[in-house]
Design a protein around this motif. Structure first.
Motif, PDB file in Angstrom:
ATOM      1  N   ALA A  43       0.815  -1.220   0.000  1.00 52.45           N
ATOM      2  CA  ALA A  43       0.000   0.000   0.000  1.00 52.45           C
ATOM      3  C   ALA A  43       0.848   1.268   0.000  1.00 52.45           C
ATOM      4  O   ALA A  43       0.336   2.359  -0.281  1.00 52.45           O
ATOM      5  CB  ALA A  43      -0.916   0.014   1.217  1.00 52.45           C
ATOM      6  N   ALA A  44       2.135   1.121   0.278  1.00 47.97           N
ATOM      7  CA  ALA A  44       2.979   2.295   0.515  1.00 47.97           C
ATOM      8  C   ALA A  44       3.481   2.969  -0.747  1.00 47.97           C
ATOM      9  O   ALA A  44       3.941   4.110  -0.707  1.00 47.97           O
ATOM     10  CB  ALA A  44       4.182   1.894   1.376  1.00 47.97           C
ATOM     11  N   ASP A  45       3.398   2.285  -1.903  1.00 54.22           N
ATOM     12  CA  ASP A  45       4.044   2.800  -3.108  1.00 54.22           C
ATOM     13  C   ASP A  45       3.241   2.364  -4.330  1.00 54.22           C
ATOM     14  O   ASP A  45       2.281   1.606  -4.229  1.00 54.22           O
ATOM     15  CB  ASP A  45       5.480   2.241  -3.181  1.00 54.22           C
ATOM     16  CG  ASP A  45       6.360   2.997  -4.169  1.00 54.22           C
ATOM     17  OD1 ASP A  45       5.894   3.993  -4.756  1.00 54.22           O
ATOM     18  OD2 ASP A  45       7.511   2.564  -4.359  1.00 54.22           O
ATOM     19  N   ALA A  90      -8.765   1.926  -2.013  1.00 53.15           N
ATOM     20  CA  ALA A  90      -8.100   1.380  -3.198  1.00 53.15           C
ATOM     21  C   ALA A  90      -6.745   0.783  -2.828  1.00 53.15           C
ATOM     22  O   ALA A  90      -6.365  -0.284  -3.319  1.00 53.15           O
ATOM     23  CB  ALA A  90      -7.934   2.454  -4.257  1.00 53.15           C
ATOM     24  N   ALA A  91      -6.014   1.458  -1.948  1.00 45.57           N
ATOM     25  CA  ALA A  91      -4.705   0.946  -1.529  1.00 45.57           C
ATOM     26  C   ALA A  91      -4.852  -0.355  -0.743  1.00 45.57           C
ATOM     27  O   ALA A  91      -4.052  -1.287  -0.897  1.00 45.57           O
ATOM     28  CB  ALA A  91      -3.981   2.002  -0.685  1.00 45.57           C
ATOM     29  N   ALA A  92      -5.877  -0.420   0.096  1.00 43.30           N
ATOM     30  CA  ALA A  92      -6.090  -1.638   0.883  1.00 43.30           C
ATOM     31  C   ALA A  92      -6.434  -2.818  -0.021  1.00 43.30           C
ATOM     32  O   ALA A  92      -5.887  -3.920   0.130  1.00 43.30           O
ATOM     33  CB  ALA A  92      -7.206  -1.409   1.900  1.00 43.30           C
ATOM     34  N   ARG A  93      -7.331  -2.595  -0.971  1.00 41.13           N
ATOM     35  CA  ARG A  93      -7.723  -3.677  -1.872  1.00 41.13           C
ATOM     36  C   ARG A  93      -6.558  -4.093  -2.771  1.00 41.13           C
ATOM     37  O   ARG A  93      -6.386  -5.271  -3.083  1.00 41.13           O
ATOM     38  CB  ARG A  93      -8.920  -3.252  -2.711  1.00 41.13           C
ATOM     39  CG  ARG A  93     -10.214  -3.164  -1.905  1.00 41.13           C
ATOM     40  CD  ARG A  93     -11.407  -2.891  -2.787  1.00 41.13           C
ATOM     41  NE  ARG A  93     -12.637  -2.885  -2.012  1.00 41.13           N
ATOM     42  CZ  ARG A  93     -13.337  -3.969  -1.703  1.00 41.13           C
ATOM     43  NH1 ARG A  93     -12.914  -5.154  -2.117  1.00 41.13           N
ATOM     44  NH2 ARG A  93     -14.453  -3.885  -1.000  1.00 41.13           N
ATOM     45  N   LYS A  94      -5.773  -3.116  -3.201  1.00 42.72           N
ATOM     46  CA  LYS A  94      -4.607  -3.436  -4.029  1.00 42.72           C
ATOM     47  C   LYS A  94      -3.665  -4.383  -3.281  1.00 42.72           C
ATOM     48  O   LYS A  94      -3.197  -5.388  -3.842  1.00 42.72           O
ATOM     49  CB  LYS A  94      -3.874  -2.148  -4.387  1.00 42.72           C
ATOM     50  CG  LYS A  94      -2.482  -2.374  -4.987  1.00 42.72           C
ATOM     51  CD  LYS A  94      -1.628  -1.128  -4.793  1.00 42.72           C
ATOM     52  CE  LYS A  94      -0.162  -1.463  -4.971  1.00 42.72           C
ATOM     53  NZ  LYS A  94       0.723  -0.340  -4.623  1.00 42.72           N
TER      54      LYS A  94
END
Length: 333
Positions: free
Chosen positions: A36-38, A190-194
């Motif tokens: 999620a960081a990048d 979106a970041a969590a699902r990614k």
């Protein structure tokens, strides 16, 4: 750890690893943060950062033998948004460094939320930091928790619990879901699902989703019954007969039956069947496996046997039960 870019991360996590901690629980949590960081999977800690803390910077060995080297000394906990305590083997909890306990209490006084992963909840409770909070532990450690902390009933039928500034989870895969909840809250859905998608975790689970495991009505403090139930849980695809369980536990069948009757009001065979059917229900609701596959995974000799037993207990076929569950549109056979 990679060098943190000049931009301030929106989610900063400090980790404390107990001796013989559970590596998978730690790795799942960190990988959600990393992804999620990048952008993509480049792993730069731009949107969130993660730091392993220690009082002496000595490597910490996990329960599987792999060691992790800390990044920084404990210092001021207020530089983090959350402090995550990753536990592991029950026997090691009492050996936690007093410096860790002091650090956690300082963090609590400063209002830094504390997260207990796996038996990390035990560590927080032993430090006196869970009074008045709900606490989630694995079904496998439910009775261990009761043995150590009288008068407190932990939550063992949910994968994680968020109660104000205390967050606890059952460990394993649930660590990824709790980390995804934090990412969703601080960075975005979106970041969590990614993160979960890249980790091949198809479904985002919420806090109130159930843990797979022994049905709650079969919880007991009888050590013999607990060992027998755990033995069945660990051999669902080829469950041993009652006589075989008694032999493995080095007791007579009569003694095993007496303990089950006194502890649960059930014969061992009936209790074992309940465990298998509870797991079958979990798989029907939470997986895309066919009913035939689920029958084999829970120790039934064939589909017709599974359907007959399931219908006798539930009054409905597995296919119909699955269709009745909210959000389910899965194959039936």
């Amino acid at each position: 750890m990679s060098t943190i870019p000049p931009t301030q991360p929106r989610l900063r996590i400090g980790f404390l690893l107990a001796r013989r901690f559970t590596l998978s629980a730690f790795a799942n949590f960190v990988d959600v943060l990393r992804l999620a960081a990048d952008e993509g999977d480049r792993s730069r800690p731009i949107h969130c950062s993660w730091t392993v803390l220690s009082s002496d910077l000595q490597p910490v060995r996990s329960s599987c033998g792999i060691a992790v080297s800390p990044d920084e000394r404990l210092g001021n906990p207020s530089r983090f948004d959350y402090i995550v305590v990753v536990g592991g083997l029950i026997d090691e909890i009492e050996r936690l460094s007093p410096a860790y306990t002091d650090f956690l209490r300082t963090a609590a006084r400063a209002g830094v939320p504390l997260v207990g992963v796996c038996t990390g909840a035990f560590i927080l409770h032993r430090a006196g930091l869970m009074q008045g909070y709900q606490c989630c532990v694995s079904w496998f450690h439910h009775d261990d928790f009761l043995d150590q902390f009288e008068g407190i009933t932990p939550v063992s039928d949910r994968i994680f619990v968020v109660d104000r500034e205390r967050l606890t989870c059952s460990g394993g895969a649930s660590s990824a879901h709790l980390a995804a909840w934090l990412v969703d809250r601080h960075i975005g859905r979106a970041a969590a699902r990614k993160s979960l998608n890249i980790m091949i975790i198809d479904e985002v689970l919420a806090a109130d989703d159930p843990q797979p495991g022994v049905p709650l009505e079969l919880k007991t403090r009888d050590p013999l019954v607990r060992r027998a139930l755990a033995l069945i849980q660990q051999n669902l695809d080829s469950p041993p007969r009652v006589s075989e369980v008694a032999d493995r536990l080095d007791v007579s069948r009569r003694k095993l039956e007496r303990h089950f009757r006194e502890a649960l009001g059930l014969a061992p065979g009936d209790a074992f069947l309940r465990v298998r059917l509870a797991q079958a229900e979990f798989l029907l609701h939470r997986s895309e496996r066919s009913v035939t596959e689920i029958a084999l995974a829970t120790g039934f000799c064939d589909l017709s046997h599974f359907v007959r037993v399931f219908r006798d207990r539930q009054g409905i076929t597995p296919e119909a039960w699955r269709r009745d569950q909210p959000g389910q549109a899965l194959p039936s056979a």
